[in-house]
Design an enzyme around this catalytic site. Structure first.
Site, PDB file in Angstrom:
ATOM      1  N   LYS A  53      47.140  52.866  54.415  1.00 36.37           N
ATOM      2  CA  LYS A  53      45.772  53.258  54.765  1.00 36.37           C
ATOM      3  C   LYS A  53      45.583  53.231  56.277  1.00 36.37           C
ATOM      4  O   LYS A  53      44.972  54.114  56.856  1.00 36.37           O
ATOM      5  CB  LYS A  53      44.763  52.341  54.057  1.00 36.37           C
ATOM      6  CG  LYS A  53      44.613  52.709  52.591  1.00 36.37           C
ATOM      7  CD  LYS A  53      43.924  51.666  51.752  1.00 36.37           C
ATOM      8  CE  LYS A  53      44.021  52.085  50.273  1.00 36.37           C
ATOM      9  NZ  LYS A  53      43.611  51.060  49.339  1.00 36.37           N
ATOM     10  N   GLN A  97      40.658  45.554  49.291  1.00 38.02           N
ATOM     11  CA  GLN A  97      41.807  45.894  48.436  1.00 38.02           C
ATOM     12  C   GLN A  97      41.777  45.052  47.151  1.00 38.02           C
ATOM     13  O   GLN A  97      41.732  43.827  47.204  1.00 38.02           O
ATOM     14  CB  GLN A  97      43.108  45.650  49.214  1.00 38.02           C
ATOM     15  CG  GLN A  97      44.362  46.108  48.500  1.00 38.02           C
ATOM     16  CD  GLN A  97      44.430  47.628  48.325  1.00 38.02           C
ATOM     17  OE1 GLN A  97      44.169  48.388  49.229  1.00 38.02           O
ATOM     18  NE2 GLN A  97      44.764  48.060  47.115  1.00 38.02           N
ATOM     19  N   ASP A 120      35.052  53.530  48.807  1.00 37.79           N
ATOM     20  CA  ASP A 120      35.758  53.586  47.521  1.00 37.79           C
ATOM     21  C   ASP A 120      34.837  54.123  46.418  1.00 37.79           C
ATOM     22  O   ASP A 120      35.291  54.438  45.325  1.00 37.79           O
ATOM     23  CB  ASP A 120      36.222  52.174  47.113  1.00 37.79           C
ATOM     24  CG  ASP A 120      37.704  51.967  47.339  1.00 37.79           C
ATOM     25  OD1 ASP A 120      38.438  52.974  47.414  1.00 37.79           O
ATOM     26  OD2 ASP A 120      38.129  50.800  47.426  1.00 37.79           O
TER      27      ASP A 120
END
Ligand code: NDP
Length: 283
Positions: A53, A97, A120
């Site tokens: 990322k 995460q 997200d």
């Protein structure tokens, strides 16, 4: 023989567009999109995702911060970091995460992220916006699948679309996006009676169950578009999808390989969401 949907090439094309739009945003407004990635603990797979990322951020010209917190981080410490990043003007997207270590309350952390920085799209506010078709961000993997479908010139209108898997991060939003693209959508799961009978009706079949090579050629209609979201490690360490490529590929009209299909799109769509979040601060 099916046409291969090349996720690497499509991902590269989308990233090039994001990079160009980022340069334009910086030139026009002085705003550089910024992404903060938080990882708690030392799960090796999560560490690889976080590294990828950050590399993607560099590639498209974003500012990024990574927080690698020890396993014993407390709920209060993590919440304090999220609060600080929520208030930080350099940061437009916050990604925690998953999975988090068991002692941490994942749901309350995800709720804590400002919906405006929830790149997200896991916050219930953003999930609700997707339901009504008025959204700022789409969850990265289903958004990536839609991009693969669109950029392969496939129109979902009126098609029988079958999604196998009903998770909150893939199956359910995937079904919603196919519906918004005017597909006729069926969702299957582990309690579906006669799965093969349903999957054989699909013009577009999206599989996200987490079982290696589970969907076989006899479960697929001749000429179907088959999108394999699955990522499973074989005993020999090789990555494989939920679709048995060898038996499905001769039956399908389009198919995504694993690796090199849906996988590369997920991080790309995260970059897209971060750019959108940065632009939204100017509204
Ligand atoms: P989950 O484990 O959260 O969900 C799996 C879903 O599959 C569940 O809804 C389950 O049904 C259903 N399922 C399981 N077994 C069967 C079966 N035999 N028949 C029909 N349905 C079944 O997984 P995720 O959605 O998080 O992930 C799915 C796959 O996609 C995994 O391989 C994962 O690694 C991969 N993935 C890939 C990403 C990428 O970037 N390419 C990103 C995210 C995930 P039920 O609800 O009834 O239990």
């Amino acid at each position: 023989m099916a046409k291969l949907i090349d996720g690497k090439a499509i991902s590269a094309a989308v990233r090039a567009e994001i990079k160009e739009n980022t340069q334009k945003l910086i030139a026009d407004t002085g705003v550089t999109p910024g992404l903060a990635v938080i990882i708690v603990g030392t799960d090796p797979a999560s560490q690889v995702y976080v590294r990828n990322k950050r590399l993607a951020c560099t590639e498209v010209g974003f500012y990024s911060e990574a927080y690698e917190l020890p396993e014993e981080t407390t709920q209060e410490e993590l919440e304090a970091l999220v609060d600080r990043l929520n208030a930080d003007e350099k940061i437009h997207g916050i990604l925690v995460q998953l999975p988090l270590p068991k002692h941490l309350d994942e749901h309350s952390i995800l709720l804590r992220i400002s919906p405006d920085k929830d790149v997200d799209a896991f916050h219930p506010y953003n999930v609700g916006r997707i339901m009504i078709g008025d959204y700022a961000f789409l969850p990265c993997t289903p958004a990536g699948v839609m991009e693969l479908i669109r950029r392969s010139g496939i129109d979902c209108t009126g098609k029988e679309c079958v999604v196998v898997g009903r998770s909150n991060i893939v199956g359910k939003p995937m079904a919603m996006l196919l519906l918004q693209a005017n597909g006729t959508v069926t969702i299957c799961h582990s309690r579906t009676r006669d799965l093969a009978e349903v999957t054989r009706r699909a013009d577009i079949l999206v599989v996200a169950i987490g079982k290696a090579d589970f969907i076989t050629g006899d479960m697929v209609k001749e000429g179907a578009v088959v999108i394999d979201v699955g990522m499973n490690r074989r005993a020999d360490g090789k990555l494989t999808g939920d679709v048995d490529f060898a038996s499905v590929e001769p039956v399908a009209s389009y198919i995504t390989p694993v690796p090199g299909g849906v996988g590369p799109m997920t991080i790309t769509m995260l970059m897209q969401n971060t750019l959108t979040a940065a632009k939204n601060t100017l509204k």
